[in-house]
Write an enzyme that holds these catalytic residues in place. Structure first.
Site, mmCIF file in Angstrom:
data_model
loop_
_atom_site.group_PDB
_atom_site.id
_atom_site.type_symbol
_atom_site.label_atom_id
_atom_site.label_comp_id
_atom_site.label_asym_id
_atom_site.label_seq_id
_atom_site.Cartn_x
_atom_site.Cartn_y
_atom_site.Cartn_z
ATOM 1 N N GLU A 140 0.876 -1.163 0.000
ATOM 2 C CA GLU A 140 0.000 0.000 0.000
ATOM 3 C C GLU A 140 0.921 1.222 0.000
ATOM 4 O O GLU A 140 1.798 1.319 0.864
ATOM 5 C CB GLU A 140 -0.877 -0.025 1.261
ATOM 6 C CG GLU A 140 -1.908 1.068 1.235
ATOM 7 C CD GLU A 140 -2.804 1.113 2.458
ATOM 8 O OE1 GLU A 140 -2.786 0.162 3.261
ATOM 9 O OE2 GLU A 140 -3.510 2.120 2.603
ATOM 10 N N LYS A 186 4.300 0.830 9.255
ATOM 11 C CA LYS A 186 4.430 2.120 8.577
ATOM 12 C C LYS A 186 3.786 3.242 9.384
ATOM 13 O O LYS A 186 4.293 4.356 9.412
ATOM 14 C CB LYS A 186 3.796 2.042 7.188
ATOM 15 C CG LYS A 186 4.720 1.414 6.166
ATOM 16 C CD LYS A 186 4.057 1.317 4.814
ATOM 17 C CE LYS A 186 3.082 0.176 4.778
ATOM 18 N NZ LYS A 186 2.492 -0.072 3.474
ATOM 19 N N ARG A 226 4.816 -12.588 9.900
ATOM 20 C CA ARG A 226 5.474 -11.293 9.707
ATOM 21 C C ARG A 226 6.854 -11.335 10.338
ATOM 22 O O ARG A 226 7.077 -12.016 11.335
ATOM 23 C CB ARG A 226 4.757 -10.196 10.487
ATOM 24 C CG ARG A 226 3.429 -9.788 10.068
ATOM 25 C CD ARG A 226 2.930 -8.714 11.030
ATOM 26 N NE ARG A 226 3.348 -7.391 10.572
ATOM 27 C CZ ARG A 226 2.747 -6.754 9.584
ATOM 28 N NH1 ARG A 226 1.727 -7.271 8.967
ATOM 29 N NH2 ARG A 226 3.159 -5.569 9.218
HETATM 30 P P1 ATP Z 1 2.531 -2.008 7.825
HETATM 31 O O1 ATP Z 1 1.705 -2.449 8.968
HETATM 32 O O2 ATP Z 1 3.943 -1.830 8.144
HETATM 33 O O3 ATP Z 1 1.939 -0.853 7.090
HETATM 34 P P2 ATP Z 1 1.368 -3.624 5.869
HETATM 35 O O4 ATP Z 1 1.214 -5.097 5.910
HETATM 36 O O5 ATP Z 1 0.148 -2.811 6.082
HETATM 37 O O6 ATP Z 1 2.501 -3.247 6.846
HETATM 38 P P3 ATP Z 1 1.575 -3.385 3.066
HETATM 39 O O7 ATP Z 1 2.090 -2.268 2.253
HETATM 40 O O8 ATP Z 1 0.120 -3.648 3.037
HETATM 41 O O9 ATP Z 1 2.040 -3.143 4.551
HETATM 42 O O10 ATP Z 1 2.391 -4.711 2.775
HETATM 43 C C1 ATP Z 1 2.841 -5.178 1.539
HETATM 44 C C2 ATP Z 1 3.230 -6.615 1.699
HETATM 45 O O11 ATP Z 1 4.305 -6.732 2.617
HETATM 46 C C3 ATP Z 1 2.074 -7.428 2.253
HETATM 47 O O12 ATP Z 1 1.993 -8.636 1.536
HETATM 48 C C4 ATP Z 1 2.445 -7.637 3.686
HETATM 49 O O13 ATP Z 1 1.907 -8.813 4.173
HETATM 50 C C5 ATP Z 1 3.981 -7.666 3.621
HETATM 51 N N1 ATP Z 1 4.551 -7.248 4.911
HETATM 52 C C6 ATP Z 1 4.332 -6.101 5.574
HETATM 53 N N2 ATP Z 1 4.981 -6.088 6.747
HETATM 54 C C7 ATP Z 1 5.645 -7.261 6.833
HETATM 55 C C8 ATP Z 1 6.496 -7.863 7.814
HETATM 56 N N3 ATP Z 1 6.798 -7.240 8.959
HETATM 57 N N4 ATP Z 1 7.006 -9.081 7.550
HETATM 58 C C9 ATP Z 1 6.719 -9.714 6.406
HETATM 59 N N5 ATP Z 1 5.921 -9.212 5.449
HETATM 60 C C10 ATP Z 1 5.388 -8.003 5.649
HETATM 61 MG MG MG Z 2 -1.502 -2.581 4.939
#
Ligand code: ATP
Ligand code: MG
Length: 562
Positions: A38, A272, A262
């Site tokens: 995102e 983020k 994760r």
């Molecule tokens: P955040 O909570 O940091 O915003 P998010 O999952 O909302 O993380 P996205 O941009 O939606 O962030 O994630 C893109 C991809 O990266 C998704 O497939 C997500 O599952 C993966 N991802 C995000 N954070 C992690 C993590 N800590 N470990 C492994 N994969 C991750």
């Molecule tokens: Mg997200």
């Protein structure tokens, strides 16, 4: 292509096993994965794990990987983030097959919703979000449907089109799937598919005032792209049933979702939203602050793509959440930099050594040039000249006036080797009126030159040094962990109360002159100190270096002491 089964082949992780068996069973001809960020912030090391996993599986099985921006939330997203995400993925060494945006599918997703309505599987609900929550029931108690769920297909079609046409205010209506109000999975209790949001979107502008929810965008986008294996993190396990339901009812390409744990790393935060707080409230100097766990922060700090990929490989793919020791990340970069970083000598806290028997060769030739290896770990790294002179700097803590036994550095009457130069002996200690040591008078042994030592002298210690009159003053930024506790997100109260306020220390150093001509992507080992790289804040007159990592794990040592 199927994996090669050479004897050195490591055992497959659970995702590789699934893909291997899908390919063997002929379920797919080739696989297609995606990385779906995102664009609401910069990528962090957790995303690097997901990138290495998705792109790695694509490469490993001869398939492909798409980059898809999951940009269905207009308010928090921005093109600045889109650009930074692309830069970070390229820097990590991966290339996507296609660059897609979920927002490109808004029209198709809208048509999917129409199809559900036509099939009596979705309805427009006027309830407030509180009412919807109330009617949902609890995990042990079924929910109940309201009167809106009885709307006719015609009425729903008209209202949904009116929602799109902007006839209602934010929150006035939602579109819900009609599934099962007594499902043990709360997400299946008539989940919201669309909401009204009169907001400008960074790509579609003001074209839309209704936006699909994650659960009605992600799987649909996967399916539209023919993604075979849609890999996400564990918190989406509950969503899988809904993911499958939507794809099934729409009878579109059957993408499948798989979940892994994760990545969490000690002494930092990995969301983020939290990282944005640190940036906005000036706890750090931007997303690429070298203390941040962002990819841009790690890059600025001096991490290499190889070291990050190696780290992601080492931690493996788990099905249960855990906290990885940040020491492992540091180990990976230390190991890589040890192989590739050229060595340089830098004295941080100098004490002047005057070599009393050193004869300046001619008046024009103040210094003698010695040769030293650039990197003993790399025979191709060559060598360079360093200047030796009558006055040199050594590290203040490489001298002790009253040394204990087995102290092998400089002390009164004691000898030490200067790296790639000569053996010196301390004859006299000069102090100022406060009793502070200002200078050491030494003699050197001309026949003890490194590489051609015929002096017959035996010394046990070797120390680094720089010419006191031919050096450059540099600034060095030493970083420590950003948080004082192992898992700040799990502590009580605001995670920001656990910030380590001493995480940045600026020190001065005197470096050999060769550091004048460095570029920002070079990495160095300052002998006996650590690994460093030039920071982007440097100017022609002021070189600033970031300490990537120390030579040894200082924290582990401290922990043992306590
Ligand atoms: P955040 O909570 O940091 O915003 P998010 O999952 O909302 O993380 P996205 O941009 O939606 O962030 O994630 C893109 C991809 O990266 C998704 O497939 C997500 O599952 C993966 N991802 C995000 N954070 C992690 C993590 N800590 N470990 C492994 N994969 C991750
Ligand atoms: Mg997200």
């Amino acid at each position: 292509m199927i994996v090669d089964n050479s004897p050195n082949q490591k055992s497959l992780n659970f995702l590789e096993e699934i893909i291997q068996s899908d390919l063997s069973a002929g379920k797919y001809k080739s696989i297609l994965t995606r990385f779906p960020p995102e664009p609401n912030g910069y990528l962090h090391i957790g995303h690097a794990k997901s990138i290495c996993l998705n792109f790695g599986l694509g490469l490993h099985f001869g398939g492909k990987t798409n980059l898809r921006f999951d940009d269905t939330n207009p308010v928090t997203e921005d093109t600045e983030y889109v650009e930074s995400i692309k830069e970070d993925i390229r820097w990590l060494g991966f290339q996507w097959a296609n660059e897609f945006y979920a927002s490109d599918y808004f029209e198709q997703i809208f048509q999917f919703a129409i199809k559900l309505i036509e099939n009596g599987l979705a309805y427009v609900d006027d309830s407030t979000s509180e009412e919807i929550a109330m009617q949902k029931g609890t995990p042990t108690q079924s929910g109940s449907r309201n009167k809106y769920s009885e709307r006719t297909v015609e009425e729903n079609l008209k209202l949904f089109n009116d929602m799109r046409a902007g006839k209602f205010k934010d929150g006035e209506k939602v579109l819900r799937a009609k599934i099962d109000m007594s499902s043990s999975n709360m997400l299946m209790r008539d989940p919201i598919l669309y909401r009204i949001k009169h907001a400008h979107h960074h790509r579609t502008g003001n074209d839309w005032c209704i936006y699909p929810m994650y659960d009605f965008a992600h799987g649909q986008s996967d399916s539209l792209e023919n993604i075979t294996h849609s890999i996400c993190t564990l918190e989406f396990i509950q969503h899988r049933e809904l993911y499958d339901w939507c794809i099934n009812k729409l009878a579109i390409f059957p993408s499948q979702q798989f979940e892994f744990a994760r990545l969490n790393i000690s002494y930092t935060v990995m969301s983020k939203r939290k990282l944005l707080e640190l940036v906005n409230e000036n706890y750090v100097n931007g997303w690429d602050d070298p203390r941040m766990p962002t990819i841009s922060g790690l890059r600025r700090r001096g991490y290499t793509p190889v070291s990050i990929r190696d780290f992601c490989e080492k931690i493996g793919v788990a099905k249960r959440e855990n906290l990885i020791d940040v020491g492992l990340l540091e180990f990976c970069v230390r190991e890589h930099l040890n192989k590739i970083a050229e060595r340089r000598m830098v004295v941080f806290d100098p004490i002047k050594v005057v070599i009393t028997n050193y004869e300046v060769a001619t008046q024009n030739e103040e210094s003698l040039f010695l040769t030293t290896e650039n990197n003993p770990e790399d025979p191709h790294a060559g060598s360079r000249k360093i200047s030796f002179g009558k006055e040199i700097f050594i590290e203040r803590n490489d001298f002790m006036e009253n040394p204990p036994k087995k102290y092998f550095r400089l002390a009164p009457g004691q000898m030490v080797r200067l790296k790639s130069a000569f053996i010196i002996k301390c004859d006299e200690v000069i102090k100022n009126e406060h009793g502070e040591i200002t200078e050491l008078r030494c003699t050197y042994f001309p026949e003890s030159k490194s590489g051609s030592d015929v002096s017959g002298l035996q010394v046990k210690g070797t120390i680094h040094w720089v010419n006191a009159n031919e050096n450059i003053a540099i600034e060095v930024r030493e970083y420590d962990r950003l948080f004082k506790v192992e898992n700040p997100a799990k502590e009580e109260g605001d995670f920001k109360t656990y910030i380590n306020i001493d995480s940045l220390k600026t020190v001065k150093g005197f470096a050999e002159k060769s550091l004048n001509e460095v570029s920002s992507n070079e990495r160095f080992q300052f002998l006996r100190k650590g690994f460093y790289c030039l920071d982007k804040d440097s100017s022609k007159d002021k070189l600033i270096f970031n300490r990537t990592v120390t030579l040894k794990d200082g924290w582990a040592k401290d922990a043992k002491k306590n």
